[in-house]
Motif scaffolding. Structure first.
Motif, PDB file in Angstrom:
ATOM      1  N   PRO A 321      39.707  41.843  43.154  1.00  0.00           N
ATOM      2  CA  PRO A 321      39.137  42.848  44.360  1.00  0.00           C
ATOM      3  C   PRO A 321      38.383  41.658  44.963  1.00  0.00           C
ATOM      4  O   PRO A 321      37.448  41.871  45.877  1.00  0.00           O
ATOM      5  CB  PRO A 321      38.165  44.121  43.244  1.00  0.00           C
ATOM      6  N   ALA A 328      43.183  41.288  48.191  1.00  0.00           N
ATOM      7  CA  ALA A 328      43.469  41.821  47.176  1.00  0.00           C
ATOM      8  C   ALA A 328      43.837  43.392  47.907  1.00  0.00           C
ATOM      9  O   ALA A 328      43.882  43.993  48.895  1.00  0.00           O
ATOM     10  CB  ALA A 328      41.797  42.388  46.735  1.00  0.00           C
ATOM     11  N   TYR A 330      44.082  47.274  48.890  1.00  0.00           N
ATOM     12  CA  TYR A 330      42.904  48.086  49.049  1.00  0.00           C
ATOM     13  C   TYR A 330      43.099  49.622  49.023  1.00  0.00           C
ATOM     14  O   TYR A 330      45.167  49.802  49.845  1.00  0.00           O
ATOM     15  CB  TYR A 330      42.380  47.183  50.799  1.00  0.00           C
ATOM     16  N   ALA A 363      38.217  47.479  40.293  1.00  0.00           N
ATOM     17  CA  ALA A 363      37.414  48.620  40.772  1.00  0.00           C
ATOM     18  C   ALA A 363      36.184  47.907  41.946  1.00  0.00           C
ATOM     19  O   ALA A 363      35.891  47.267  41.515  1.00  0.00           O
ATOM     20  CB  ALA A 363      38.210  49.838  40.071  1.00  0.00           C
ATOM     21  N   TYR A 378      38.987  47.986  47.271  1.00  0.00           N
ATOM     22  CA  TYR A 378      39.703  46.505  46.545  1.00  0.00           C
ATOM     23  C   TYR A 378      39.397  47.102  45.079  1.00  0.00           C
ATOM     24  O   TYR A 378      38.730  47.648  44.565  1.00  0.00           O
ATOM     25  CB  TYR A 378      39.015  45.388  46.950  1.00  0.00           C
ATOM     26  N   TYR A 379      40.855  46.625  44.759  1.00  0.00           N
ATOM     27  CA  TYR A 379      41.473  46.928  43.349  1.00  0.00           C
ATOM     28  C   TYR A 379      42.882  46.458  43.078  1.00  0.00           C
ATOM     29  O   TYR A 379      42.951  45.655  43.988  1.00  0.00           O
ATOM     30  CB  TYR A 379      41.650  48.881  43.103  1.00  0.00           C
TER      31      TYR A 379
END
Length: 388
Positions: A321, A328, A330, A363, A378-379
């Protein structure tokens, strides 16, 4: 946290077209004569008689099914159910029928596929779909694990990891978010998915609804249509559809707008894709589960599954993220609908990051003063964890 006996309802859209490699086909178990007969019986029950059918160049068959004869009505609680063609109450962005320009819903289907009025479009389930689903179930995968789980749930059947933001406990009647589209790399027996979920009810009978996209090792998905209960009304958007175009690392980004909301009069839970209603779960499905009167938990993020003997697959874009926009995965434009139907950004402190293992997947909650990043996440993370 106590373990939950989840009552999970799913609608998962599949990333990319079906591409079955020879290697994947070799790994598929060949059913015995008796098993084949049972699978044929299941297929006959699942695939309802079609008013009209279409076959794509990739061999996928779409059927136009009488809206009153769809699989949903095989559910014992829906035997006398009357189809609701539209909700009594709905968010204004859905009733206005403004279709998102980011990913036109018609891109879910090749040109020339058009079902007549009074029907719904359904991707036909194949024997290969059922064989693969049985294989995953035999390894321990029965769908996403509950997003409130505090640990990674690594056990004798498989590894589950979540990276998300959670909301609740607080009463609400809907959620929305834009899920970034990626194609994470997975092996044949692995799953990687992005989701939005709502949940409620007492701990001993917790209920949840997941919607989102999923990619699995053979690019096949049947968790959305083989379990009766979801009443489809759309003749344009088939469940288990193939999504395109996909995001490119450090390049163009694509997402889909998904909404889960409750009809505040009837209690049904509706699912909308890019602001178009796809269908709903009738309130009668939730009465015994204690989820018919609003929800009190929600989550947005990603989840992966892998057998215990394999390193876990990529989640999201396969990148951390912290790499941020364009790199990344999202979920942005995160919103809730309160008990009065108001469309709101959650209070900044009410969203909490949730990671089952930060060594594997992370995360990163963000809130900025610009749309659509007022509330966002973002993860994800790369492949490679095992038994963390």
């Amino acid at each position: 946290m106590a373990s939950f006996k989840d009552f999970v309802l799913l609608v998962l859209l599949t990333i990319t077209f079906i591409l079955i490699t020879e290697a994947a086909q070799k790994h598929q178990a060949i059913p015995s004569v008796e098993e084949k007969k049972e699978l044929e019986r299941q297929l006959k029950a699942i695939n309802k008689p079609a008013v009209k059918s279409f076959k794509t160049e990739h061999g996928v068959i779409y059927d136009c099914i009488d809206i009153h004869k769809q699989l949903a009505f095989d559910h014992p609680l829906l035997k006398n159910h009357s189809v609701q063609l539209k909700p009594t109450t709905a968010p204004e962005w859905i009733t206005s029928n403004n279709i998102s320009s980011k990913v036109d819903p018609l891109l879910l289907l090749p040109d020339g596929i058009n079902c007549p009025d009074g029907t719904v479009i359904v991707k036909r389930t194949t024997m290969q779909d059922l064989v693969h689903a049985q294989r995953l179930k035999s390894m321990g995968f029965n769908g996403p694990r509950h997003f409130l789980t505090e640990r990674n749930n690594t056990d004798g059947t498989g590894q589950y990891y979540v990276a998300a933001v959670n909301y609740g406990p607080k009463s609400f009647t809907g959620v929305k978010g834009h899920l970034n589209l990626w194609e994470p790399q997975v092996s044949q027996d692995q799953i990687s998915l992005a989701f939005i979920a709502v949940a409620g009810g007492p701990k001993e009978r917790f209920s949840s609804i997941f919607v989102g996209w999923m990619i699995e090792g053979s690019n096949l998905g049947c968790y959305d249509i083989t379990c009766p209960g979801f009443v489809q009304i759309s003749k344009n958007i088939p469940l288990g559809s193939f999504l395109q175009p996909l995001s490119v690392y450090n390049g163009l980004q694509y997402d889909i707008a998904l909404t889960l909301y409750q009809d505040r009069v009837k209690g049904d839970w509706w699912f909308a894709y890019n602001h178009e209603n796809v269908g709903y779960w009738p309130a009668s499905l939730f009465k015994t589960a204690g989820f018919s009167n609003r929800a009190n938990y929600a989550a947005w993020g990603g989840q992966v599954y892998s057998p215990v003997i394999e390193n876990t697959p990529e989640m999201g874009s396969g990148h951390w993220p912290s790499e941020g926009s364009g790199k990344a995965a999202y979920v942005n434009d995160i919103r809730i609908i309160d008990g009065r139907g108001n469309f709101l950004y959650p209070e900044p402190y009410s969203l909490r990051e949730h990671e089952t293992s930060s060594k594997c997947y992370r995360a990163m909650y963000v809130h900025e003063n610009r749309d659509p990043w007022v509330r966002a996440l973002y993860y994800g993370g790369p492949a490679g964890c095992i038994g963390e």
